[in-house]
Write a protein that holds these residues in place. Structure first.
Motif, PDB file in Angstrom:
ATOM      1  N   ALA A   9      -3.987  -7.632 -11.765  1.00 31.36           N
ATOM      2  CA  ALA A   9      -4.559  -8.971 -11.924  1.00 31.36           C
ATOM      3  C   ALA A   9      -3.925  -9.967 -10.964  1.00 31.36           C
ATOM      4  CB  ALA A   9      -4.405  -9.442 -13.364  1.00 31.36           C
ATOM      5  N   MET A  10      -2.618  -9.877 -10.754  1.00 33.00           N
ATOM      6  CA  MET A  10      -1.941 -10.782  -9.822  1.00 33.00           C
ATOM      7  C   MET A  10      -2.465 -10.597  -8.402  1.00 33.00           C
ATOM      8  SD  MET A  10       2.048 -10.958 -10.983  1.00 33.00           S
ATOM      9  CE  MET A  10       2.275  -9.281 -11.539  1.00 33.00           C
ATOM     10  N   ILE A  11      -2.653  -9.348  -8.009  1.00 33.85           N
ATOM     11  CA  ILE A  11      -3.142  -9.065  -6.662  1.00 33.85           C
ATOM     12  C   ILE A  11      -4.580  -9.539  -6.518  1.00 33.85           C
ATOM     13  CG2 ILE A  11      -3.692  -7.228  -5.010  1.00 33.85           C
ATOM     14  CD1 ILE A  11      -1.249  -5.687  -6.236  1.00 33.85           C
ATOM     15  N   LYS A  12      -5.406  -9.277  -7.524  1.00 35.02           N
ATOM     16  CA  LYS A  12      -6.811  -9.684  -7.460  1.00 35.02           C
ATOM     17  C   LYS A  12      -6.977 -11.201  -7.506  1.00 35.02           C
ATOM     18  CE  LYS A  12      -9.205  -5.563  -8.943  1.00 35.02           C
ATOM     19  NZ  LYS A  12     -10.201  -5.018  -9.848  1.00 35.02           N
ATOM     20  N   GLU A  13      -6.043 -11.894  -8.133  1.00 35.09           N
ATOM     21  CA  GLU A  13      -6.116 -13.353  -8.144  1.00 35.09           C
ATOM     22  C   GLU A  13      -5.925 -13.896  -6.730  1.00 35.09           C
ATOM     23  OE1 GLU A  13      -3.768 -17.157 -10.051  1.00 35.09           O
ATOM     24  OE2 GLU A  13      -3.766 -15.270 -11.153  1.00 35.09           O
ATOM     25  N   ALA A  14      -5.020 -13.283  -5.978  1.00 33.83           N
ATOM     26  CA  ALA A  14      -4.756 -13.717  -4.605  1.00 33.83           C
ATOM     27  C   ALA A  14      -5.809 -13.213  -3.628  1.00 33.83           C
ATOM     28  CB  ALA A  14      -3.375 -13.242  -4.167  1.00 33.83           C
ATOM     29  N   MET A  15      -6.382 -12.045  -3.913  1.00 30.55           N
ATOM     30  CA  MET A  15      -7.382 -11.419  -3.034  1.00 30.55           C
ATOM     31  C   MET A  15      -8.540 -10.942  -3.901  1.00 30.55           C
ATOM     32  SD  MET A  15      -4.901  -9.265  -0.501  1.00 30.55           S
ATOM     33  CE  MET A  15      -3.629  -8.924  -1.711  1.00 30.55           C
ATOM     34  N   PRO A  16      -9.466 -11.845  -4.222  1.00 37.73           N
ATOM     35  CA  PRO A  16     -10.524 -11.516  -5.189  1.00 37.73           C
ATOM     36  C   PRO A  16     -11.374 -10.296  -4.840  1.00 37.73           C
ATOM     37  CG  PRO A  16     -10.455 -13.878  -4.801  1.00 37.73           C
ATOM     38  CD  PRO A  16      -9.515 -13.240  -3.807  1.00 37.73           C
ATOM     39  N   ASP A  17     -11.509  -9.975  -3.558  1.00 35.43           N
ATOM     40  CA  ASP A  17     -12.345  -8.831  -3.183  1.00 35.43           C
ATOM     41  C   ASP A  17     -11.582  -7.507  -3.234  1.00 35.43           C
ATOM     42  OD1 ASP A  17     -10.749  -9.104  -0.812  1.00 35.43           O
ATOM     43  OD2 ASP A  17     -12.331  -8.129   0.340  1.00 35.43           O
ATOM     44  N   ALA A  18     -10.304  -7.554  -3.551  1.00 37.23           N
ATOM     45  CA  ALA A  18      -9.452  -6.360  -3.468  1.00 37.23           C
ATOM     46  C   ALA A  18      -9.842  -5.291  -4.478  1.00 37.23           C
ATOM     47  CB  ALA A  18      -7.993  -6.743  -3.661  1.00 37.23           C
ATOM     48  N   PHE A  41      -7.129  -8.135   4.842  1.00 42.23           N
ATOM     49  CA  PHE A  41      -6.213  -7.461   5.755  1.00 42.23           C
ATOM     50  C   PHE A  41      -6.760  -7.348   7.179  1.00 42.23           C
ATOM     51  CE2 PHE A  41      -4.871  -5.000   1.740  1.00 42.23           C
ATOM     52  CZ  PHE A  41      -3.965  -5.992   1.391  1.00 42.23           C
ATOM     53  N   GLU A  42      -8.039  -7.658   7.372  1.00 50.90           N
ATOM     54  CA  GLU A  42      -8.669  -7.518   8.689  1.00 50.90           C
ATOM     55  C   GLU A  42      -7.911  -8.322   9.733  1.00 50.90           C
ATOM     56  OE1 GLU A  42     -12.292  -6.424   9.289  1.00 50.90           O
ATOM     57  OE2 GLU A  42     -12.658  -5.781   7.244  1.00 50.90           O
ATOM     58  N   GLY A  43      -7.589  -7.682  10.845  1.00 51.48           N
ATOM     59  CA  GLY A  43      -6.924  -8.346  11.958  1.00 51.48           C
ATOM     60  C   GLY A  43      -5.449  -8.617  11.740  1.00 51.48           C
ATOM     61  N   LYS A  44      -4.882  -8.119  10.648  1.00 50.79           N
ATOM     62  CA  LYS A  44      -3.470  -8.365  10.348  1.00 50.79           C
ATOM     63  C   LYS A  44      -2.665  -7.079  10.571  1.00 50.79           C
ATOM     64  CE  LYS A  44      -4.006 -12.178   7.097  1.00 50.79           C
ATOM     65  NZ  LYS A  44      -5.203 -12.648   7.729  1.00 50.79           N
ATOM     66  N   SER A  45      -1.413  -7.269  10.966  1.00 49.21           N
ATOM     67  CA  SER A  45      -0.517  -6.120  11.118  1.00 49.21           C
ATOM     68  C   SER A  45      -0.179  -5.573   9.727  1.00 49.21           C
ATOM     69  CB  SER A  45       0.775  -6.547  11.822  1.00 49.21           C
ATOM     70  OG  SER A  45       1.554  -7.372  10.967  1.00 49.21           O
ATOM     71  N   LEU A  46       0.394  -4.389   9.703  1.00 45.06           N
ATOM     72  CA  LEU A  46       0.790  -3.783   8.434  1.00 45.06           C
ATOM     73  C   LEU A  46       1.793  -4.680   7.703  1.00 45.06           C
ATOM     74  CD1 LEU A  46       0.450  -1.300   6.624  1.00 45.06           C
ATOM     75  CD2 LEU A  46       2.353  -0.255   7.847  1.00 45.06           C
ATOM     76  N   ILE A  47       2.723  -5.263   8.440  1.00 45.60           N
ATOM     77  CA  ILE A  47       3.711  -6.161   7.825  1.00 45.60           C
ATOM     78  C   ILE A  47       3.010  -7.372   7.210  1.00 45.60           C
ATOM     79  CG2 ILE A  47       5.622  -7.743   8.323  1.00 45.60           C
ATOM     80  CD1 ILE A  47       6.600  -5.621  10.352  1.00 45.60           C
ATOM     81  N   GLN A  48       2.063  -7.953   7.926  1.00 41.27           N
ATOM     82  CA  GLN A  48       1.330  -9.109   7.399  1.00 41.27           C
ATOM     83  C   GLN A  48       0.521  -8.734   6.163  1.00 41.27           C
ATOM     84  OE1 GLN A  48      -0.661  -9.956  11.126  1.00 41.27           O
ATOM     85  NE2 GLN A  48       0.522 -11.852  11.391  1.00 41.27           N
ATOM     86  N   GLN A  49      -0.059  -7.535   6.156  1.00 44.06           N
ATOM     87  CA  GLN A  49      -0.810  -7.064   4.989  1.00 44.06           C
ATOM     88  C   GLN A  49       0.115  -6.975   3.783  1.00 44.06           C
ATOM     89  OE1 GLN A  49      -2.910  -3.402   5.880  1.00 44.06           O
ATOM     90  NE2 GLN A  49      -3.614  -4.198   7.855  1.00 44.06           N
ATOM     91  N   HIS A  50       1.279  -6.373   3.979  1.00 40.45           N
ATOM     92  CA  HIS A  50       2.224  -6.219   2.876  1.00 40.45           C
ATOM     93  C   HIS A  50       2.740  -7.577   2.404  1.00 40.45           C
ATOM     94  CE1 HIS A  50       3.209  -1.678   3.404  1.00 40.45           C
ATOM     95  NE2 HIS A  50       1.929  -1.933   3.574  1.00 40.45           N
ATOM     96  N   GLN A  51       2.942  -8.511   3.336  1.00 39.74           N
ATOM     97  CA  GLN A  51       3.385  -9.847   2.955  1.00 39.74           C
ATOM     98  C   GLN A  51       2.366 -10.531   2.048  1.00 39.74           C
ATOM     99  OE1 GLN A  51       4.113 -11.435   6.888  1.00 39.74           O
ATOM    100  NE2 GLN A  51       6.327 -11.102   6.706  1.00 39.74           N
ATOM    101  N   LEU A  52       1.076 -10.332   2.311  1.00 45.51           N
ATOM    102  CA  LEU A  52       0.038 -10.908   1.451  1.00 45.51           C
ATOM    103  C   LEU A  52       0.176 -10.397   0.018  1.00 45.51           C
ATOM    104  CD1 LEU A  52      -3.201 -10.779   3.654  1.00 45.51           C
ATOM    105  CD2 LEU A  52      -2.031 -12.820   2.817  1.00 45.51           C
ATOM    106  N   VAL A  53       0.403  -9.101  -0.117  1.00 50.00           N
ATOM    107  CA  VAL A  53       0.533  -8.519  -1.457  1.00 50.00           C
ATOM    108  C   VAL A  53       1.831  -8.993  -2.113  1.00 50.00           C
ATOM    109  CG1 VAL A  53       0.652  -6.388  -2.811  1.00 50.00           C
ATOM    110  CG2 VAL A  53      -0.849  -6.509  -0.806  1.00 50.00           C
ATOM    111  N   TYR A  54       2.915  -9.000  -1.357  1.00 52.52           N
ATOM    112  CA  TYR A  54       4.194  -9.443  -1.930  1.00 52.52           C
ATOM    113  C   TYR A  54       4.132 -10.899  -2.378  1.00 52.52           C
ATOM    114  CZ  TYR A  54       6.761  -5.175  -0.893  1.00 52.52           C
ATOM    115  OH  TYR A  54       7.202  -3.874  -0.877  1.00 52.52           O
ATOM    116  N   ARG A  55       3.399 -11.749  -1.639  1.00 53.59           N
ATOM    117  CA  ARG A  55       3.224 -13.135  -2.087  1.00 53.59           C
ATOM    118  C   ARG A  55       2.489 -13.178  -3.423  1.00 53.59           C
ATOM    119  NH1 ARG A  55       3.168 -14.833   3.422  1.00 53.59           N
ATOM    120  NH2 ARG A  55       1.002 -14.298   3.733  1.00 53.59           N
TER     121      ARG A  55
END
Length: 86
Positions: A9-18, A41-55
């Motif tokens: 739920a936390m991840i989906k709140e930040a990324m509704p299409d996830a 995640f489109e156009g983002k590095s792996l680190i940036q993708q993981h940062q989105l989830v960690y946020r």
């Protein structure tokens, strides 16, 4: 302790299409693996993708409700390509 559905739920709140799959790795409710597929995640590095989830799960990690989180992140296209290959 936090449930897999709460992590999802936390991840989906930040990324509704996830599309999110959560696995409790130890049965203790604090070590998880997450597979996340999102167009965010489109156009983002792996680190940036993981940062989105960690946020998205940051408060739970800061309070140590989640002690460890293993991530696998995919764009919808990379997920589809990986599924076709298997």
């Amino acid at each position: 302790m936090i449930s897999p559905s709460q992590v999802e739920a936390m991840i989906k709140e930040a990324m509704p299409d996830a599309q999110v799959q959560i696995q409790d790795l130890t049965g203790g409710g604090d070590h998880y693996q997450a597979i996340v597929v999102s167009s965010a995640f489109e156009g983002k590095s792996l680190i940036q993708q993981h940062q989105l989830v960690y946020r998205a799960v940051g408060p739970a990690m800061a309070s140590e409700a989640i002690h460890a989180l293993s991530l696998k992140t995919y764009t919808p296209e990379s997920w589809a390509a990986g599924q076709a290959a298997s």
